[in-house]
Write a protein that holds these residues in place. Structure first.
Motif, PDB file in Angstrom:
ATOM      1  N   ALA A  55       0.892  -1.320   0.101  1.00  0.00           N
ATOM      2  CA  ALA A  55      -0.039   0.177  -0.049  1.00  0.00           C
ATOM      3  C   ALA A  55       1.026   1.333   0.130  1.00  0.00           C
ATOM      4  O   ALA A  55       0.552   2.192  -0.697  1.00  0.00           O
ATOM      5  CB  ALA A  55      -0.994  -0.059   1.117  1.00  0.00           C
ATOM      6  N   LYS A  56       1.881   1.190   0.704  1.00  0.00           N
ATOM      7  CA  LYS A  56       2.808   2.527   0.948  1.00  0.00           C
ATOM      8  C   LYS A  56       3.477   2.451  -0.517  1.00  0.00           C
ATOM      9  O   LYS A  56       3.637   3.744  -1.135  1.00  0.00           O
ATOM     10  CB  LYS A  56       3.937   2.089   1.832  1.00  0.00           C
ATOM     11  N   LYS A  57       4.001   1.495  -1.230  1.00  0.00           N
ATOM     12  CA  LYS A  57       4.562   1.742  -2.748  1.00  0.00           C
ATOM     13  C   LYS A  57       3.389   2.415  -3.505  1.00  0.00           C
ATOM     14  O   LYS A  57       3.788   3.077  -4.495  1.00  0.00           O
ATOM     15  CB  LYS A  57       5.035   0.319  -3.067  1.00  0.00           C
ATOM     16  N   LYS A  58       2.353   2.064  -3.514  1.00  0.00           N
ATOM     17  CA  LYS A  58       1.183   2.433  -4.302  1.00  0.00           C
ATOM     18  C   LYS A  58       0.915   3.746  -3.981  1.00  0.00           C
ATOM     19  O   LYS A  58       0.700   4.888  -4.918  1.00  0.00           O
ATOM     20  CB  LYS A  58       0.070   1.631  -4.169  1.00  0.00           C
ATOM     21  N   VAL A  59       0.954   4.361  -2.933  1.00  0.00           N
ATOM     22  CA  VAL A  59       0.827   5.697  -2.409  1.00  0.00           C
ATOM     23  C   VAL A  59       2.022   6.555  -3.009  1.00  0.00           C
ATOM     24  O   VAL A  59       1.719   7.546  -3.418  1.00  0.00           O
ATOM     25  CB  VAL A  59       0.637   5.665  -0.831  1.00  0.00           C
ATOM     26  N   ASP A  60       3.138   6.016  -2.720  1.00  0.00           N
ATOM     27  CA  ASP A  60       4.397   6.831  -3.296  1.00  0.00           C
ATOM     28  C   ASP A  60       4.294   6.763  -4.821  1.00  0.00           C
ATOM     29  O   ASP A  60       4.556   7.985  -5.284  1.00  0.00           O
ATOM     30  CB  ASP A  60       5.610   5.982  -2.833  1.00  0.00           C
ATOM     31  N   GLU A  61       3.708   5.745  -5.511  1.00  0.00           N
ATOM     32  CA  GLU A  61       3.612   5.958  -6.952  1.00  0.00           C
ATOM     33  C   GLU A  61       2.611   7.063  -7.136  1.00  0.00           C
ATOM     34  O   GLU A  61       2.821   7.894  -8.262  1.00  0.00           O
ATOM     35  CB  GLU A  61       3.154   4.746  -7.437  1.00  0.00           C
ATOM     36  N   LEU A  62       1.605   6.980  -6.499  1.00  0.00           N
ATOM     37  CA  LEU A  62       0.536   8.084  -6.827  1.00  0.00           C
ATOM     38  C   LEU A  62       0.898   9.291  -6.604  1.00  0.00           C
ATOM     39  O   LEU A  62       0.701  10.254  -7.220  1.00  0.00           O
ATOM     40  CB  LEU A  62      -0.818   7.940  -5.774  1.00  0.00           C
ATOM     41  N   LYS A  63       1.722   9.581  -5.374  1.00  0.00           N
ATOM     42  CA  LYS A  63       2.107  10.936  -4.990  1.00  0.00           C
ATOM     43  C   LYS A  63       3.234  11.267  -5.922  1.00  0.00           C
ATOM     44  O   LYS A  63       3.264  12.530  -6.512  1.00  0.00           O
ATOM     45  CB  LYS A  63       2.784  10.683  -3.744  1.00  0.00           C
ATOM     46  N   GLY A  64       3.996  10.371  -6.518  1.00  0.00           N
ATOM     47  CA  GLY A  64       5.254  10.820  -7.543  1.00  0.00           C
ATOM     48  C   GLY A  64       4.343  11.133  -8.987  1.00  0.00           C
ATOM     49  O   GLY A  64       4.698  12.175  -9.419  1.00  0.00           O
ATOM     50  N   PHE A  65       3.137  10.578  -9.216  1.00  0.00           N
ATOM     51  CA  PHE A  65       2.583  11.013 -10.312  1.00  0.00           C
ATOM     52  C   PHE A  65       1.994  12.446 -10.094  1.00  0.00           C
ATOM     53  O   PHE A  65       1.994  13.154 -11.045  1.00  0.00           O
ATOM     54  CB  PHE A  65       1.731   9.924 -10.748  1.00  0.00           C
ATOM     55  N   TYR A  66       1.417  12.605  -9.284  1.00  0.00           N
ATOM     56  CA  TYR A  66       0.786  13.893  -8.919  1.00  0.00           C
ATOM     57  C   TYR A  66       1.620  15.099  -9.098  1.00  0.00           C
ATOM     58  O   TYR A  66       1.439  16.112  -9.541  1.00  0.00           O
ATOM     59  CB  TYR A  66      -0.236  14.056  -7.662  1.00  0.00           C
ATOM     60  N   ILE A  67       2.562  14.937  -8.295  1.00  0.00           N
ATOM     61  CA  ILE A  67       4.047  15.762  -8.437  1.00  0.00           C
ATOM     62  C   ILE A  67       4.182  16.098  -9.839  1.00  0.00           C
ATOM     63  O   ILE A  67       4.542  17.191 -10.461  1.00  0.00           O
ATOM     64  CB  ILE A  67       5.293  15.277  -7.505  1.00  0.00           C
ATOM     65  N   HIS A  68       4.469  14.736 -10.471  1.00  0.00           N
ATOM     66  CA  HIS A  68       4.955  14.939 -11.935  1.00  0.00           C
ATOM     67  C   HIS A  68       3.866  15.840 -12.703  1.00  0.00           C
ATOM     68  O   HIS A  68       4.326  16.980 -13.545  1.00  0.00           O
ATOM     69  CB  HIS A  68       5.134  13.740 -12.407  1.00  0.00           C
ATOM     70  N   LEU A  69       2.679  15.547 -12.585  1.00  0.00           N
ATOM     71  CA  LEU A  69       1.589  16.235 -13.144  1.00  0.00           C
ATOM     72  C   LEU A  69       1.684  17.897 -12.798  1.00  0.00           C
ATOM     73  O   LEU A  69       1.551  18.719 -13.523  1.00  0.00           O
ATOM     74  CB  LEU A  69       0.196  15.754 -12.843  1.00  0.00           C
ATOM     75  N   LEU A  70       1.765  18.278 -11.495  1.00  0.00           N
ATOM     76  CA  LEU A  70       1.692  19.559 -10.907  1.00  0.00           C
ATOM     77  C   LEU A  70       2.789  20.289 -11.644  1.00  0.00           C
ATOM     78  O   LEU A  70       2.736  21.395 -12.062  1.00  0.00           O
ATOM     79  CB  LEU A  70       1.729  19.618  -9.368  1.00  0.00           C
ATOM     80  N   VAL A  71       4.060  19.668 -11.867  1.00  0.00           N
ATOM     81  CA  VAL A  71       5.139  20.326 -12.506  1.00  0.00           C
ATOM     82  C   VAL A  71       4.900  20.508 -13.807  1.00  0.00           C
ATOM     83  O   VAL A  71       5.206  21.750 -14.350  1.00  0.00           O
ATOM     84  CB  VAL A  71       6.538  19.620 -12.172  1.00  0.00           C
TER      85      VAL A  71
END
Length: 105
Positions: A12-28
């Protein structure tokens, strides 16, 4: 029991980290491209060029393709090799192995 819970937690933590990484990428992506588009607009507002003629949309386009691939990976979207495809291939290979082993018996 605790071992299973720890594995579930790590997954679950890995999935949350992947989601967070995607959202940061999208915001940048959005921030940088808004900045680029604003600069293009300021450049052409007092000139004879249209917005589309002056624009350098390579960043927007190709980085956008990268965003789509990142989203497909993050949200596990794969229209070509989905779960159904995997299960059919596994069944097919298992059946082929069964038939092959019958030949040599």
């Amino acid at each position: 029991m605790e071992h299973k819970n720890h594995e579930k937690y790590l997954k679950a933590k890995k999935k949350v980290d992947e989601l967070k990484g995607f959202y940061i990428h999208l915001l940048v992506y959005l921030g940088v491209n808004i900045f680029i588009l604003a600069n293009i607009y300021l450049e052409v507002r007092d000139s004879d060029q249209s917005f589309w003629q002056a624009g350098h949309f390579f960043t927007l386009f190709f980085w956008g393709i990268g965003i789509l691939f990142h989203a497909a990976y993050t949200f596990e979207f794969n229209p070509f090799f989905g779960k159904d495809w995997e299960e059919k291939k596994i069944s097919k290979f298992m059946e082929e192995d069964k038939e092959e082993s019958k030949k040599y018996q």
